[in-house]
Design an enzyme around this catalytic site. Structure first.
Site, PDB file in Angstrom:
ATOM      1  CD  GLU A 181      29.766 -66.162 -56.319  1.00  0.00           C
ATOM      2  OE1 GLU A 181      30.289 -67.114 -55.708  1.00  0.00           O
ATOM      3  OE2 GLU A 181      28.934 -66.338 -57.221  1.00  0.00           O
ATOM      4  CG  HIS A 197      22.993 -70.044 -62.180  1.00  0.00           C
ATOM      5  ND1 HIS A 197      23.843 -71.122 -62.331  1.00  0.00           N
ATOM      6  CD2 HIS A 197      23.629 -69.165 -61.359  1.00  0.00           C
ATOM      7  CE1 HIS A 197      24.948 -70.897 -61.634  1.00  0.00           C
ATOM      8  NE2 HIS A 197      24.843 -69.727 -61.028  1.00  0.00           N
TER       9      HIS A 197
END
Length: 603
Positions: free
Chosen positions: A400, A496
């Site tokens: 992140e 993803h």
């Protein structure tokens, strides 16, 4: 989720020098004279030369009458090249998708450009038919939140050049955790051009739906890792790398944290009184973790500071609110250490400012986020059903925070976002891939025996398939349907799932194809054409991908662009005739990304 707008055009220019490898180099201001070729060049002269070159070579750079360029970053390579990253305005309006990087020689001569928009950027009409108030009302309705002031922009994404309003909407009911969204409304037709969550969720809506449909619960074990050997070694390292505690307060202090996932770890903290310590690390630019108190906060200042009287933090279990904070603070520290040690990068935005985090975010939030408006990490405690622990795992933090690095550099954007918040498109997939690549590297850099480094992502989440994604053979991820190779369909693949293309190319470049055991994990990486790939090592591969990101990628970079970017980076670092350059070409071919199959519209 990646936001599709320019955060600010009033950004101070940071002049840095590029690492030619992974160790022994540092970023430096040219005035210090510590970087090769930098001493004679000032930030002002580099930006001025790049701006002049952009307009002098308008046919290549795409700038036009009415454009202004605003420098976001200046990079000075030891071998001589200079790179200036620009945001663009047109007649005073920010241009979405108008970013570009101008490349100069050491003598400040034009050497090329990397641009997001491949067309002339000017709005189709000069006057809006909607009022700002109408745009705000529509944005609030579609995002189901509180709209801020509408700003006129030029939307140059997706080959268009439209006059539009951009509206920031806070407290959105359509975003997990009540986060904010950015809505772009066509100023002529009122059409919603994009409606994008501002924060990046580690677990996508599509994945959460899949887990729910399967009835799979993520409940990783905590508080069971051995804790002594690594703590002793790390404490010794930390003690020698930070200045001694000062006689006055605030002062640097050395504490110990009992985490949920990585055992007992050393923490550098701030002593504010004789028996008061704050979870703030002065050795890493005052990096700090706070408690969101179960609220949906996007303002770090509203978080509650973690304090203690004995510099001992957490108890290794969720019964202590500080345990999750230990994982977060440790993960952020190790991520910052990786970027500084490896690339000389001073903080997520390379501005010598610490990273920040809030744990216990929201009520029953089973996710973790990089939030560009908070400019911090946000960690939920789990929803109590699907995910029963705070999402503070080391490679999640590395992943992140890398979104923060991308946000500060190329700002890679998805090409579209559906009504559920799922992202699609190759630039977004590349963003996710880079977060996995560098997140894995954070593990290797930390080398914590309680969280052994590997090329797996999310291996501590407690999933039945034992990981979330993996870089050697991405298609082993059945939850997200991650792909191994590029095809024309990849253009509109969920990000993803699509991330496997470049993650696979990176793994092949680093480790090569075929079976091997690295650490405690067995890998068996295939190739599209069945031909073998010989790896050049993780150190060189990581240097190439980082240089490509910071010099040669922009918001619209897709996989074929990424191939070109990494080839340029390899040429910079090792030469066009080098083994490394040839290995980069071979690694991309092994995932079916070649010059020959570049989509015709882009040739």
């Amino acid at each position: 989720m990646r936001r599709p707008h320019i955060r600010s055009l009033a950004v101070a220019v940071a002049v840095t020098t590029a690492a030619t490898g992974l160790a022994g180099t540092a970023f430096a201001d040219p005035s210090s004279g510590t970087a090769a070729g930098a001493a004679s060049t000032s930030a002002t002269s580099v930006v001025g030369a790049a701006t002049a070159a952009a307009f002098a070579h308008a046919s290549a750079t795409g700038v036009t009458l009415g454009d202004e360029l605003h420098a976001q970053d200046v990079l000075i390579d030891p071998e001589g090249a200079r790179h200036v990253r620009f945001a663009r305005t047109h007649r005073g309006m920010p241009v979405l998708g108008g970013d570009l990087v101008v490349h100069l020689t050491q003598r400040l001569k034009y050497a090329g450009v990397t641009r997001a928009a491949d067309h002339t950027v000017r709005p189709a009409a000069g006057k809006a038919k909607l009022t700002a108030r109408q745009a705000e009302t529509k944005a609030a309705a579609v995002a189901k939140g509180d709209a801020g002031s509408a700003e006129l922009v030029v939307d140059a994404r997706d080959g268009s050049s439209a006059l539009a309003y951009q509206v920031h909407v806070s407290d959105s009911d359509t975003t997990e955790g009540g986060g904010s969204r950015t809505v772009v409304i066509d100023a002529l037709t009122g059409k919603v051009r994009s409606n994008t969550p501002d924060s990046d969720e580690f677990l996508s809506p599509q994945l959460l739906d899949t887990l729910s449909e399967r009835g799979e619960t993520l409940n990783p074990a905590v508080g069971t890792a051995p804790r002594t050997a690594f703590l002793a070694a790390s404490s010794a390292t930390s003690a020698t790398s930070v200045t001694a505690v000062a006689a006055r307060y605030p002062a640097t202090a050395f504490g110990t944290g009992s985490s949920l996932f990585v055992g007992k770890v050393p923490l550098v903290t701030t002593r504010t009184a004789s028996t008061t310590y704050v979870l703030k690390d002065p050795s890493r630019w005052n990096t700090e973790t706070r408690d969101a108190k179960g609220q949906e906060l996007e303002n770090f200042a509203q978080g509650k500071q973690f304090t203690t009287t004995n510099n001992q933090w957490g108890n290794g279990a969720v019964s202590s609110r500080a345990s999750a904070a230990v994982d977060a603070q440790y993960g952020i520290a190790k991520t910052l250490d990786f970027y500084k040690k490896t690339f000389g990068r001073k903080g997520i935005e390379n501005n010598s400012k610490g990273a920040r985090a809030m744990v216990h975010f929201g009520d029953q939030v089973g996710n973790a986020f990089w939030d560009p408006y908070c400019d911090c990490m946000l960690y939920g405690d789990g929803d109590g059903t699907l995910f029963k622990k705070p999402l503070v795992v080391l490679d999640v933090t590395g992943h992140e925070l890398t979104h923060g690095v991308v946000d500060a550099t190329a700002r890679l954007e998805p090409t579209r976002v559906d009504a559920q918040g799922n992202q699609y498109g190759e630039p977004g997939s590349l963003n996710e891939s880079l977060a996995d690549i560098f997140g894995s590297n954070v593990e290797f850099s930390a080398n914590n025996p309680n969280n052994p480094p590997n090329y797996l992502v999310g291996e501590k989440l407690g999933l039945s398939q034992k990981f979330l994604r993996r870089l050697d053979k991405p298609s082993l991820d059945k939850l997200e349907g991650t792909i191994d190779y590029w095809s024309a369909a990849t253009y509109d693949t969920e990000v993803h799932a699509g991330s496997g293309v470049s993650s696979h190319a990176y793994y092949l470049l680093a480790e090569g194809s075929g079976k091997k055991t690295i650490g405690a994990v067995t890998y068996d990486s295939p190739t599209y054409d069945g031909l073998p790939v010989t790896g050049i090592g993780r150190t060189k591969s990581t240097a190439i991908f980082y240089r490509a990101l910071t010099r040669y990628m922009v918001s619209t970079t897709d996989f074929h662009d990424a191939r070109v970017a990494t080839l340029k980076a390899a040429k910079d670092l090792y030469g066009a005739d080098s083994t490394e350059y040839k290995a980069v070409d071979r690694a991309w071919a092994a995932v079916n990304v070649t010059a020959a199959n570049t989509p015709a519209a882009r040739n």
